[in-house]
Design a protein around this motif. Structure first.
Motif, PDB file in Angstrom:
ATOM      1  N   LEU A   5       2.500  34.763 -69.303  1.00 41.82           N
ATOM      2  CA  LEU A   5       1.452  33.998 -69.950  1.00 41.82           C
ATOM      3  C   LEU A   5       0.347  33.769 -68.935  1.00 41.82           C
ATOM      4  O   LEU A   5       0.601  33.280 -67.832  1.00 41.82           O
ATOM      5  CB  LEU A   5       2.009  32.653 -70.442  1.00 41.82           C
ATOM      6  N   ILE A   6      -0.859  34.157 -69.304  1.00 39.30           N
ATOM      7  CA  ILE A   6      -2.017  33.903 -68.462  1.00 39.30           C
ATOM      8  C   ILE A   6      -2.623  32.588 -68.933  1.00 39.30           C
ATOM      9  O   ILE A   6      -2.862  32.399 -70.123  1.00 39.30           O
ATOM     10  CB  ILE A   6      -3.072  35.026 -68.574  1.00 39.30           C
ATOM     11  N   ILE A   7      -2.856  31.682 -67.993  1.00 36.15           N
ATOM     12  CA  ILE A   7      -3.495  30.406 -68.307  1.00 36.15           C
ATOM     13  C   ILE A   7      -4.779  30.305 -67.502  1.00 36.15           C
ATOM     14  O   ILE A   7      -4.792  30.624 -66.310  1.00 36.15           O
ATOM     15  CB  ILE A   7      -2.558  29.199 -68.036  1.00 36.15           C
ATOM     16  N   LEU A  18      -5.550  19.690 -59.934  1.00 35.67           N
ATOM     17  CA  LEU A  18      -4.784  20.909 -59.720  1.00 35.67           C
ATOM     18  C   LEU A  18      -3.290  20.603 -59.638  1.00 35.67           C
ATOM     19  O   LEU A  18      -2.461  21.325 -60.195  1.00 35.67           O
ATOM     20  CB  LEU A  18      -5.270  21.614 -58.451  1.00 35.67           C
ATOM     21  N   GLU A  19      -2.944  19.509 -58.985  1.00 40.38           N
ATOM     22  CA  GLU A  19      -1.542  19.111 -58.876  1.00 40.38           C
ATOM     23  C   GLU A  19      -0.968  18.795 -60.263  1.00 40.38           C
ATOM     24  O   GLU A  19       0.166  19.157 -60.566  1.00 40.38           O
ATOM     25  CB  GLU A  19      -1.419  17.889 -57.959  1.00 40.38           C
ATOM     26  N   ALA A  20      -1.743  18.145 -61.122  1.00 43.73           N
ATOM     27  CA  ALA A  20      -1.278  17.824 -62.475  1.00 43.73           C
ATOM     28  C   ALA A  20      -1.033  19.097 -63.289  1.00 43.73           C
ATOM     29  O   ALA A  20      -0.044  19.189 -64.035  1.00 43.73           O
ATOM     30  CB  ALA A  20      -2.285  16.927 -63.181  1.00 43.73           C
ATOM     31  N   LEU A  21      -1.914  20.089 -63.151  1.00 41.61           N
ATOM     32  CA  LEU A  21      -1.704  21.370 -63.834  1.00 41.61           C
ATOM     33  C   LEU A  21      -0.430  22.046 -63.329  1.00 41.61           C
ATOM     34  O   LEU A  21       0.390  22.514 -64.123  1.00 41.61           O
ATOM     35  CB  LEU A  21      -2.903  22.299 -63.613  1.00 41.61           C
ATOM     36  N   SER A  63       2.087  22.962 -75.699  1.00 39.30           N
ATOM     37  CA  SER A  63       1.574  21.734 -75.083  1.00 39.30           C
ATOM     38  C   SER A  63       0.124  21.857 -74.607  1.00 39.30           C
ATOM     39  O   SER A  63      -0.432  20.890 -74.069  1.00 39.30           O
ATOM     40  CB  SER A  63       2.464  21.338 -73.908  1.00 39.30           C
ATOM     41  N   ALA A  64      -0.501  22.999 -74.815  1.00 39.14           N
ATOM     42  CA  ALA A  64      -1.845  23.233 -74.272  1.00 39.14           C
ATOM     43  C   ALA A  64      -2.880  22.258 -74.835  1.00 39.14           C
ATOM     44  O   ALA A  64      -3.713  21.734 -74.085  1.00 39.14           O
ATOM     45  CB  ALA A  64      -2.285  24.668 -74.530  1.00 39.14           C
ATOM     46  N   GLU A  65      -2.837  21.999 -76.119  1.00 39.74           N
ATOM     47  CA  GLU A  65      -3.820  21.104 -76.727  1.00 39.74           C
ATOM     48  C   GLU A  65      -3.704  19.685 -76.152  1.00 39.74           C
ATOM     49  O   GLU A  65      -4.699  19.044 -75.838  1.00 39.74           O
ATOM     50  CB  GLU A  65      -3.627  21.087 -78.247  1.00 39.74           C
ATOM     51  N   ARG A  66      -2.486  19.204 -76.008  1.00 35.94           N
ATOM     52  CA  ARG A  66      -2.264  17.884 -75.422  1.00 35.94           C
ATOM     53  C   ARG A  66      -2.723  17.856 -73.969  1.00 35.94           C
ATOM     54  O   ARG A  66      -3.349  16.893 -73.509  1.00 35.94           O
ATOM     55  CB  ARG A  66      -0.787  17.500 -75.521  1.00 35.94           C
ATOM     56  N   LEU A  67      -2.430  18.916 -73.234  1.00 34.85           N
ATOM     57  CA  LEU A  67      -2.836  18.989 -71.831  1.00 34.85           C
ATOM     58  C   LEU A  67      -4.361  18.963 -71.702  1.00 34.85           C
ATOM     59  O   LEU A  67      -4.898  18.315 -70.797  1.00 34.85           O
ATOM     60  CB  LEU A  67      -2.253  20.249 -71.183  1.00 34.85           C
ATOM     61  N   GLU A  68      -5.056  19.662 -72.596  1.00 37.76           N
ATOM     62  CA  GLU A  68      -6.520  19.631 -72.590  1.00 37.76           C
ATOM     63  C   GLU A  68      -7.032  18.195 -72.729  1.00 37.76           C
ATOM     64  O   GLU A  68      -7.936  17.783 -72.003  1.00 37.76           O
ATOM     65  CB  GLU A  68      -7.087  20.477 -73.736  1.00 37.76           C
ATOM     66  N   GLN A  74     -10.623  22.469 -70.382  1.00 38.98           N
ATOM     67  CA  GLN A  74     -10.529  23.501 -71.416  1.00 38.98           C
ATOM     68  C   GLN A  74      -9.476  24.492 -70.959  1.00 38.98           C
ATOM     69  O   GLN A  74      -9.469  24.903 -69.796  1.00 38.98           O
ATOM     70  CB  GLN A  74     -11.860  24.216 -71.601  1.00 38.98           C
ATOM     71  N   ILE A  75      -8.607  24.881 -71.878  1.00 36.20           N
ATOM     72  CA  ILE A  75      -7.524  25.803 -71.531  1.00 36.20           C
ATOM     73  C   ILE A  75      -7.541  26.985 -72.480  1.00 36.20           C
ATOM     74  O   ILE A  75      -7.703  26.823 -73.693  1.00 36.20           O
ATOM     75  CB  ILE A  75      -6.153  25.093 -71.591  1.00 36.20           C
ATOM     76  N   GLN A  76      -7.374  28.160 -71.908  1.00 40.17           N
ATOM     77  CA  GLN A  76      -7.169  29.375 -72.695  1.00 40.17           C
ATOM     78  C   GLN A  76      -5.856  29.989 -72.251  1.00 40.17           C
ATOM     79  O   GLN A  76      -5.524  29.987 -71.058  1.00 40.17           O
ATOM     80  CB  GLN A  76      -8.295  30.385 -72.477  1.00 40.17           C
ATOM     81  N   LEU A  77      -5.117  30.520 -73.214  1.00 37.55           N
ATOM     82  CA  LEU A  77      -3.830  31.143 -72.947  1.00 37.55           C
ATOM     83  C   LEU A  77      -3.805  32.537 -73.556  1.00 37.55           C
ATOM     84  O   LEU A  77      -4.402  32.775 -74.607  1.00 37.55           O
ATOM     85  CB  LEU A  77      -2.695  30.320 -73.569  1.00 37.55           C
ATOM     86  N   ARG A  78      -3.087  33.437 -72.905  1.00 32.68           N
ATOM     87  CA  ARG A  78      -2.912  34.782 -73.451  1.00 32.68           C
ATOM     88  C   ARG A  78      -1.579  35.335 -72.986  1.00 32.68           C
ATOM     89  O   ARG A  78      -1.300  35.380 -71.794  1.00 32.68           O
ATOM     90  CB  ARG A  78      -4.031  35.701 -73.002  1.00 32.68           C
ATOM     91  N   ARG A  79      -0.770  35.775 -73.952  1.00 26.71           N
ATOM     92  CA  ARG A  79       0.485  36.461 -73.615  1.00 26.71           C
ATOM     93  C   ARG A  79       0.141  37.887 -73.211  1.00 26.71           C
ATOM     94  O   ARG A  79      -0.674  38.556 -73.833  1.00 26.71           O
ATOM     95  CB  ARG A  79       1.418  36.517 -74.829  1.00 26.71           C
ATOM     96  N   VAL A  80       0.804  38.347 -72.163  1.00 28.92           N
ATOM     97  CA  VAL A  80       0.603  39.718 -71.689  1.00 28.92           C
ATOM     98  C   VAL A  80       1.957  40.311 -71.346  1.00 28.92           C
ATOM     99  O   VAL A  80       2.909  39.592 -71.043  1.00 28.92           O
ATOM    100  CB  VAL A  80      -0.333  39.784 -70.457  1.00 28.92           C
ATOM    101  N   GLU A  81       2.037  41.629 -71.423  1.00 26.63           N
ATOM    102  CA  GLU A  81       3.249  42.330 -70.995  1.00 26.63           C
ATOM    103  C   GLU A  81       3.048  42.817 -69.575  1.00 26.63           C
ATOM    104  O   GLU A  81       1.991  43.345 -69.238  1.00 26.63           O
ATOM    105  CB  GLU A  81       3.543  43.509 -71.918  1.00 26.63           C
ATOM    106  N   ASN A  82       4.043  42.603 -68.739  1.00 29.14           N
ATOM    107  CA  ASN A  82       3.986  43.109 -67.374  1.00 29.14           C
ATOM    108  C   ASN A  82       4.162  44.615 -67.426  1.00 29.14           C
ATOM    109  O   ASN A  82       5.081  45.111 -68.063  1.00 29.14           O
ATOM    110  CB  ASN A  82       5.088  42.492 -66.517  1.00 29.14           C
ATOM    111  N   HIS A  83       3.269  45.325 -66.778  1.00 31.72           N
ATOM    112  CA  HIS A  83       3.388  46.767 -66.734  1.00 31.72           C
ATOM    113  C   HIS A  83       2.837  47.293 -65.424  1.00 31.72           C
ATOM    114  O   HIS A  83       2.016  46.649 -64.792  1.00 31.72           O
ATOM    115  CB  HIS A  83       2.657  47.403 -67.922  1.00 31.72           C
TER     116      HIS A  83
END
Length: 176
Positions: A5-7, A18-21, A63-68, A74-83
């Motif tokens: 997951l890319i955040i 940064l510590e909270a993230l 939990s991303a919306e609550r964390l925002e 502002q948070i963006q997330l993207r699932r990626v496959e390791n290759h």
């Protein structure tokens, strides 16, 4: 292939952000396998590849919306496959120093795109020369050159482009 997951988080910097993230990611059960953080004009940009089981990644997503809200980011997330990248690639570093002008970065990126060279990292910085009060810029890049590319031609073309654009440039293999 395993998933990651890319955040990306962007928000006004303050002590402890940064510590909270990082704490939230850790408490979700994920590991940070790669990260970058940067402070620009008081704004913190943090990017990371998170690894973990499908449910730990889902926990971060849920939990991303609550964390925002809690952290005012502002948070963006993207699932990626390791290759693995196709074919072998040679890591090179590119360093440019030049007068600060619009379009230099775009020209460099276009050059590498035309040569099918992947840009892995870009760092730019503008400053004013202490000696001449001239607006200057530095650009540092990490690029991955496919091993079937003719290196001497790429380096010659790179130097010709630097001469044409009046850039002081260097392209060297990364020696680790």
């Amino acid at each position: 292939m395993t998933q990651s997951l890319i955040i990306c988080a962007l928000g006004r910097n303050r002590p402890g952000l940064l510590e909270a993230l990082a704490r939230h990611i850790s408490q979700s059960g994920c590991s940070v396998s790669h990260s970058r953080g940067s402070l620009v004009d008081g704004e913190l940009l943090f990017m990371a590849r998170l690894t973990g089981s499908w449910d730990t990644l889902a926990r971060v997503e849920a939990s991303a919306e609550r964390l925002e809200r809690d952290l005012a980011v502002q948070i963006q997330l993207r699932r990626v496959e390791n290759h693995s990248p196709a074919g072998e690639q040679l890591p090179y570093t590119v360093d440019i120093v030049a007068r600060d002008r619009a379009g230099t970065l775009a020209e460099l990126l276009a050059f590498f795109g035309r040569h099918q060279i992947q840009v892995a990292e870009v760092v730019t910085q503008s400053y004013v020369s202490d000696h001449t009060d001239t607006p200057m810029a530095t650009i540092q890049m990490t690029v991955h050159v496919p091993d079937q590319q003719p290196l001497s031609i790429i380096r010659d073309n790179f130097m010709e482009m630097c001469d044409r654009l009046n850039l002081d440039g260097l392209m060297e293999p990364i020696k680790h």
